[in-house]
Design a protein around this motif. Structure first.
Motif, PDB file in Angstrom:
ATOM      1  N   VAL A 141      39.189  40.034  32.948  1.00 16.11           N
ATOM      2  CA  VAL A 141      37.914  39.861  33.649  1.00 16.11           C
ATOM      3  C   VAL A 141      37.730  38.409  34.060  1.00 16.11           C
ATOM      4  O   VAL A 141      37.303  38.127  35.174  1.00 16.11           O
ATOM      5  N   SER A 184      39.649  37.567  37.168  1.00 15.47           N
ATOM      6  CA  SER A 184      39.016  38.081  38.383  1.00 15.47           C
ATOM      7  C   SER A 184      37.792  37.269  38.765  1.00 15.47           C
ATOM      8  O   SER A 184      37.544  37.016  39.934  1.00 15.47           O
ATOM      9  N   VAL A 185      37.004  36.889  37.785  1.00 18.24           N
ATOM     10  CA  VAL A 185      35.752  36.185  38.072  1.00 18.24           C
ATOM     11  C   VAL A 185      36.015  34.744  38.501  1.00 18.24           C
ATOM     12  O   VAL A 185      35.428  34.267  39.464  1.00 18.24           O
ATOM     13  N   CYS A 186      36.906  34.067  37.812  1.00 19.16           N
ATOM     14  CA  CYS A 186      37.092  32.633  38.038  1.00 19.16           C
ATOM     15  C   CYS A 186      38.205  32.279  39.013  1.00 19.16           C
ATOM     16  O   CYS A 186      38.236  31.160  39.513  1.00 19.16           O
ATOM     17  N   THR A 194      41.179  36.948  43.699  1.00 20.03           N
ATOM     18  CA  THR A 194      41.183  38.399  43.633  1.00 20.03           C
ATOM     19  C   THR A 194      42.614  38.882  43.494  1.00 20.03           C
ATOM     20  O   THR A 194      43.492  38.446  44.217  1.00 20.03           O
ATOM     21  N   ALA A 219      43.966  39.376  38.100  1.00 20.05           N
ATOM     22  CA  ALA A 219      43.751  40.191  36.892  1.00 20.05           C
ATOM     23  C   ALA A 219      44.579  41.466  36.947  1.00 20.05           C
ATOM     24  O   ALA A 219      45.048  41.942  35.920  1.00 20.05           O
ATOM     25  N   TRP A 243      35.966  41.250  45.965  1.00 17.18           N
ATOM     26  CA  TRP A 243      35.846  40.537  44.699  1.00 17.18           C
ATOM     27  C   TRP A 243      35.193  41.391  43.614  1.00 17.18           C
ATOM     28  O   TRP A 243      35.754  41.532  42.527  1.00 17.18           O
ATOM     29  N   PRO A 244      34.025  42.016  43.850  1.00 12.98           N
ATOM     30  CA  PRO A 244      33.435  42.858  42.799  1.00 12.98           C
ATOM     31  C   PRO A 244      34.301  44.074  42.464  1.00 12.98           C
ATOM     32  O   PRO A 244      34.386  44.463  41.297  1.00 12.98           O
ATOM     33  N   SER A 279      37.522  44.207  42.539  1.00 11.09           N
ATOM     34  CA  SER A 279      38.611  43.691  41.718  1.00 11.09           C
ATOM     35  C   SER A 279      38.162  43.461  40.277  1.00 11.09           C
ATOM     36  O   SER A 279      38.894  43.768  39.335  1.00 11.09           O
ATOM     37  N   ILE A 280      36.973  42.936  40.088  1.00 10.15           N
ATOM     38  CA  ILE A 280      36.452  42.675  38.742  1.00 10.15           C
ATOM     39  C   ILE A 280      36.247  43.982  37.987  1.00 10.15           C
ATOM     40  O   ILE A 280      36.671  44.118  36.827  1.00 10.15           O
ATOM     41  N   CYS A 339      38.483  45.216  34.666  1.00  7.21           N
ATOM     42  CA  CYS A 339      37.807  45.499  33.399  1.00  7.21           C
ATOM     43  C   CYS A 339      38.131  46.904  32.897  1.00  7.21           C
ATOM     44  O   CYS A 339      38.501  47.091  31.738  1.00  7.21           O
TER      45      CYS A 339
END
Length: 75
Positions: free
Chosen positions: A5, A8-10, A13, A16, A49-50, A52-53, A57
């Motif tokens: 996670v 992906s966030v930092c 894309t 992760a 991006w979302p 991918s996150i 997860c």
């Protein structure tokens, strides 16, 4: 799950997904995100991006439970 996670966030894309051993999916997602982002003025990143996150997860949770995950499996 936490490292996937955070990648992906930092970071970029798709990183992760690569971390989750879905290398081809991660590379395709990374390239698609960059190409679509350039042509849409960055608006495509608000979608990729979302996704991918969330995918990273949920796939990481499956891997942590010991479930098999295919290369192109989503969520």
């Amino acid at each position: 799950m936490f490292p996937a996670v955070m990648l992906s966030v930092c970071c970029l894309t798709g990183l992760a997904q690569i971390y989750n051993k879905q290398v081809l999916k991660g590379v395709v997602l990374l390239v698609a995100s960059i190409v679509l982002g350039v042509f849409s003025g960055g608006l495509a990143w608000l979608v990729t991006w979302p996704i991918s996150i969330i995918d990273a997860c949920l796939i990481a949770q499956k891997l942590n439970r010991g479930q098999a995950v295919k290369e192109w499996e989503w969520f």
